[in-house]
Design an enzyme around this catalytic site. Structure first.
Site, PDB file in Angstrom:
ATOM      1  CB  ALA A   1       4.547  12.287 -12.051  1.00 22.34           C
ATOM      2  CE1 TYR A   2      -0.317   8.013  -6.345  1.00 19.93           C
ATOM      3  CE2 TYR A   2      -2.278   8.140  -7.729  1.00 19.93           C
ATOM      4  CZ  TYR A   2      -1.625   7.651  -6.611  1.00 19.93           C
ATOM      5  OH  TYR A   2      -2.277   6.790  -5.754  1.00 19.93           O
TER       6      TYR A   2
ATOM      7  CG  PHE B   1       4.873  15.794  -5.671  1.00 22.06           C
ATOM      8  CD1 PHE B   1       5.657  16.751  -5.034  1.00 22.06           C
ATOM      9  CD2 PHE B   1       5.468  14.606  -6.076  1.00 22.06           C
ATOM     10  CE1 PHE B   1       7.011  16.528  -4.811  1.00 22.06           C
ATOM     11  CE2 PHE B   1       6.823  14.371  -5.855  1.00 22.06           C
ATOM     12  CZ  PHE B   1       7.596  15.337  -5.221  1.00 22.06           C
TER      13      PHE B   1
ATOM     14  CB  VAL C   1       3.438   7.573 -15.569  1.00 23.08           C
ATOM     15  CG1 VAL C   1       4.495   6.644 -16.166  1.00 23.08           C
ATOM     16  CG2 VAL C   1       2.824   8.437 -16.669  1.00 23.08           C
ATOM     17  CB  THR C   2       4.224   5.943 -10.332  1.00 20.32           C
ATOM     18  OG1 THR C   2       3.066   6.394  -9.610  1.00 20.32           O
ATOM     19  CG2 THR C   2       5.162   7.113 -10.572  1.00 20.32           C
ATOM     20  CE  LYS C   3      -0.260   4.254  -6.625  1.00 21.48           C
ATOM     21  NZ  LYS C   3       0.057   3.232  -5.612  1.00 21.48           N
TER      22      LYS C   3
ATOM     23  CB  THR D   1      -6.033   9.575   2.387  1.00 17.44           C
ATOM     24  OG1 THR D   1      -5.827   9.953   1.014  1.00 17.44           O
ATOM     25  CG2 THR D   1      -6.765   8.252   2.437  1.00 17.44           C
TER      26      THR D   1
ATOM     27  CB  VAL E   1      -3.536  19.258  -7.788  1.00 19.79           C
ATOM     28  CG1 VAL E   1      -3.805  19.884  -9.152  1.00 19.79           C
ATOM     29  CG2 VAL E   1      -4.171  17.880  -7.723  1.00 19.79           C
TER      30      VAL E   1
ATOM     31  CG  ASN F   1      -1.568   1.335   1.471  1.00 17.47           C
ATOM     32  OD1 ASN F   1      -2.478   1.747   0.749  1.00 17.47           O
ATOM     33  ND2 ASN F   1      -1.076   2.065   2.467  1.00 17.47           N
TER      34      ASN F   1
END
EC number: 1.1.1.184
Length: 277
Positions: free
Chosen positions: A193-194, A95, A196-198, A233, A97, A90
Site C-alpha cells: 500500500a505504501y 504501517f 502504491v501511495t508513493k 527513522t 510490516v 515530507n
C-alpha cells in the site's frame, strides 16, 4: 504587512528525515525556515531542540489530512511572507510490516495521507510559490519497486507523459476500492500500500512539473520527487543504512538548486542523481 524575507517550509518536520531537512535548511537557506508538524507540542519541542543548537526555525501547525489546517498555513505564509520560496512535502505515514491491520484499511489510511494529503498541500501552496521557487516531494525507492510489480498496463499508465491529475486520482482510488473488494492482486496491483501511495506522489510530481511548464514557464520553478534512501527513522526502523542527516542530503540539494539551474524538473531523484522512472 508581509516581509520580503525568503521562506522555506518543511512538512512532517518534528522528527526523522523532516527534522534533519529542517536543521540543514536552517544552516544553509538564507531566509526563514518553518517547521510544520501535526502535533503542536512535538513541533514546539523540535523547534526548541534546534534553538538549543543556535538555529531559529519558526513553527506552524499542519495536519495534511485536514484542509482547514492547510488553508490556515497558506494564510499565514501569505500574510507573513506574501508567498513561499521552498516547499518540502515530507509528511507521510507507513504501517509496520508486521502490522495486522486489514490490508484494505492500511491502503485507505496510507493513501489519504501520503497521496491525497500531499496533493491537497500542493493545491493550496503551489500558487504561492515565488519565481525560482523549489518544490520537493519526498517519495521513495519503494515507489519504483512497486511500479515494477504492477501489471504492464498499469505501468504504462503511470509512466505516461500525458496522464492527467484526474486520471491519477482515479487510479489511486481504484487501488483502494480493489483492496476493499479483495481483488487488488488480480487487478494487477502490488502488495505494498505504501509503495502504491508513493507511485502516486512520484507521478503527481511529474504532472505538476508539466503544469508549471505550461502555466508559469518563465518563473523557473523546479519541482521534483526524490528518494531519501533507507533511513533510520521510526518508520524504517534501526536496521536502515542511512542516518536522517544522510537522508536529508538529496531533498536539501533539490530545495537549494541555484537560481539559474535549468533542472532537474519533474524528475525522480536519488543520491542527487535522476533515476529513470
Amino acid at each position: 504587512m508581509s516581509s520580503s524575507r525568503p521562506v522555506a517550509l518543511v512538512t512532517g518536520a518534528n522528527k526523522g528525515i523532516g527534522f534533519a531537512i529542517t536543521r540543514d535548511l536552517c544552516r544553509k537557506f538564507s531566509g526563514d525556515v518553518v517547521l510544520a508538524a501535526r502535533d503542536e507540542e512535538r513541533g514546539q519541542t523540535a523547534v526548541q531542540k534546534l534553538q538549543a543548537e543556535g538555529l531559529s526555525p519558526r513553527f506552524h501547525q499542519l495536519d495534511i489530512d485536514n484542509p482547514q489546517s492547510i488553508r490556515a498555513l497558506r494564510d499565514f505564509l501569505l500574510k507573513e511572507y506574501g508567498g513561499l520560496d521552498v516547499l518540502v512535502n515530507n509528511a507521510g505515514i507507513a504501517f509496520k510490516v508486521n502490522d495486522d491491520t486489514p490490508f484494505h484499511i492500511q491502503a485507505e489510511v496510507t493513501m489519504k495521507t501520503n497521496f491525497f494529503g500531499t496533493r491537497d498541500v500542493c493545491k493550496e501552496l503551489l500558487p504561492l510559490i515565488k519565481p525560482q521557487g523549489r518544490v520537493v516531494n519526498v517519495s521513495s525507492m519503494v515507489s519504483l519497486r512497486a511500479l515494477k510489480n504492477c501489471r504492464l498496463e498499469l505501468q504504462q499508465k503511470f509512466r505516461s507523459e500525458t496522464i492527467t491529475e484526474e486520471e491519477l486520482v482515479g487510479l489511486m482510488n481504484k487501488f483502494v476500492e480493489d483492496t476493499k473488494k479483495g481483488v487488488h492482486a488480480e487487478e494487477g496491483w502490488p502488495n505494498s500500500a505504501y509503495g502504491v501511495t508513493k507511485i502516486g506522489v512520484t507521478v503527481l510530481s511529474r504532472i505538476l512539473a508539466r503544469k508549471l511548464n505550461e502555466q508559469r514557464r518563465g518563473d523557473k520553478i523546479l519541482l521534483n520527487a526524490c528518494c531519501p534512501g533507507w533511513v533510520r527513522t521510526d518508520m524504517a526502523g534501526p536496521k536502515a543504512t542511512k542516518s536522517p542527516e544522510e537522508g536529508a542530503e538529496t531533498p536539501v540539494y533539490l530545495a537549494l538548486l541555484p537560481p539559474d539551474a535549468e533542472g532537474p524538473h519533474g524528475q525522480f531523484v536519488q543520491d542527487k542523481k535522476v533515476e529513470p522512472w
